[in-house]
Design a protein around this motif. Sequence first.
Motif, PDB file in Angstrom:
ATOM      1  N   ILE A  50       5.863  -8.400  -2.398  1.00 22.87           N
ATOM      2  CA  ILE A  50       6.059  -7.104  -1.754  1.00 22.87           C
ATOM      3  C   ILE A  50       7.339  -7.067  -0.942  1.00 22.87           C
ATOM      4  CG2 ILE A  50       5.049  -5.442  -0.129  1.00 22.87           C
ATOM      5  CD1 ILE A  50       2.309  -6.713  -0.761  1.00 22.87           C
ATOM      6  N   TRP A  76      -2.843  -6.699   5.197  1.00 26.34           N
ATOM      7  CA  TRP A  76      -2.825  -6.351   3.775  1.00 26.34           C
ATOM      8  C   TRP A  76      -3.628  -7.347   2.941  1.00 26.34           C
ATOM      9  CZ3 TRP A  76      -1.328  -7.926  -1.116  1.00 26.34           C
ATOM     10  CH2 TRP A  76      -1.210  -6.918  -2.076  1.00 26.34           C
ATOM     11  N   ALA A  93       2.269  -1.535  -3.558  1.00 32.06           N
ATOM     12  CA  ALA A  93       2.431  -1.772  -2.123  1.00 32.06           C
ATOM     13  C   ALA A  93       3.901  -1.725  -1.728  1.00 32.06           C
ATOM     14  CB  ALA A  93       1.825  -3.122  -1.749  1.00 32.06           C
ATOM     15  N   LEU A 142       5.580   0.799   1.101  1.00 34.54           N
ATOM     16  CA  LEU A 142       6.334   0.336   2.266  1.00 34.54           C
ATOM     17  C   LEU A 142       7.767   0.845   2.251  1.00 34.54           C
ATOM     18  CD1 LEU A 142       5.361  -3.345   3.141  1.00 34.54           C
ATOM     19  CD2 LEU A 142       4.554  -1.198   4.120  1.00 34.54           C
ATOM     20  N   SER A 189      -4.021   0.372  -3.846  1.00 32.07           N
ATOM     21  CA  SER A 189      -3.001  -0.383  -3.138  1.00 32.07           C
ATOM     22  C   SER A 189      -1.985   0.536  -2.463  1.00 32.07           C
ATOM     23  CB  SER A 189      -2.284  -1.319  -4.119  1.00 32.07           C
ATOM     24  OG  SER A 189      -1.275  -2.056  -3.461  1.00 32.07           O
ATOM     25  N   THR A 247      -1.817   0.662   1.559  1.00 33.68           N
ATOM     26  CA  THR A 247      -0.577   0.087   2.075  1.00 33.68           C
ATOM     27  C   THR A 247       0.198   1.108   2.891  1.00 33.68           C
ATOM     28  OG1 THR A 247      -0.446  -1.385   0.151  1.00 33.68           O
ATOM     29  CG2 THR A 247       1.554  -1.099   1.458  1.00 33.68           C
TER      30      THR A 247
END
Length: 435
Positions: free
Chosen positions: A114, A134, A181, A185, A373, A377
């Motif tokens: 990630i 997470w 994810a 982010l 996810s 996330t």
Amino acid sequence: MDTGDTAWVMTSAALVLLMTPGLAFFYGGMVRTKSVLNMMMMSFSALGIVTVLWVIFGYSMAFGDDLGGGLVGDPSQYFGLKGLMSADAVFGTIPTLAFVGFQAVFAIITVALISGAIADRAKFGAWCVFVVIWAAVVYFPVAHWVFDFSGDEHVGGWIANNLKALDFAGGTAVHINAGAAGLALALVLGKRVGWPKEPFRPHNLPFVMLGAGLLWFGWFGFNAGSALGANTLAAVAWVNTIAATAAALLGWLILERFRDGHATSLGAASGVVAGLVAITPAANSVSPIGAIIIGALAGVLCALAVGLKYKLGYDDSLDVVGVHLVGGLWGTLAIGLFATSTSPAGVDGLFFGGGVDQLWRQAVGAFAVLAFSFILTYIIGFAIQKTIGFRLDPESEVEGIDGHEHAESAYDSSTGGGSVRPVVAKKTEESEVPA
């Protein structure tokens, strides 16, 4: 227990463990000189944090008895791995602790993947907090969905047992999970200062190629090790892995040559990873020719997908979305197309007379993990950003995240090294010299 199977699984676990330092080199070479240490530290921190969580309650959440609906295992059942050191604790033909160790390194690499989506701009402390949350909220439950099969009196996850979607070594649980994810982010943290107007070129392409080589080497443990034995299944997965990866490397380079006029070392390294990602879920269900087709198309599709961030405006720094999300989706769906009953999986896909039965199962499993996810996330990242702050301030980002977050420089020749520690040590020695 079988000693050969045990030796192979433990060796495979060590190979997969090596993939995380390999990823650190791969990602570290792709960023600028002022970010390389932070990028590598994000992978190494995942090694420490996820391992501890896995031992305490992560394995139990992933492989403990289901608490209902195939959603999560009982975190207290194997808390601290209690009861698993006995000689009677056996998983198939191997000690249960060998399986625990093998699955631990899967959890580590998934989290580390990630980090590439948010290179250059995330606070290290906030990243560590994110890893804890997470892993517990997203990865451990998804691992239960995909990898925990029911047996005897044990009830496992819903994707593996109810949906019966195939995922041999983690196309959904690892790559789609990490890719979704990473996208979430990247949206939470926003674009890097200067992106996309300023060039963000890799500072060390030999690092990138070294990292890709280590990933390829370790991936044989990832895929062939998932057979959990030294057997025909492991051999099939091994051959499919090298075939698909080689084809993906060629596919990426050929596309680059026709599109851009030249084939690049970064393209070769990226093609390797794209092929590895795509064959991961399908390594036990397709023929070697099917693996070549999947790999070649993965190289082309992922090479095209990395450009989407410029068209859609999201700053996925190191192409986690383009390679892992797209590659994972392609490999997972490709099972529904290219699976053959002559393989160890014993399932026919659309092109082998199986109709769309397996294809729809693959699609449901893939997009369920993607949605789960991404949503969770985004919530986790947004909460961290609004509380302790996830994004580095612009001034520190421009000056260099390595110096701000770690007080180190990867290439600081003025002190003879990359850390403030040698300077401190020198001052201490001088202070002890009598006047």
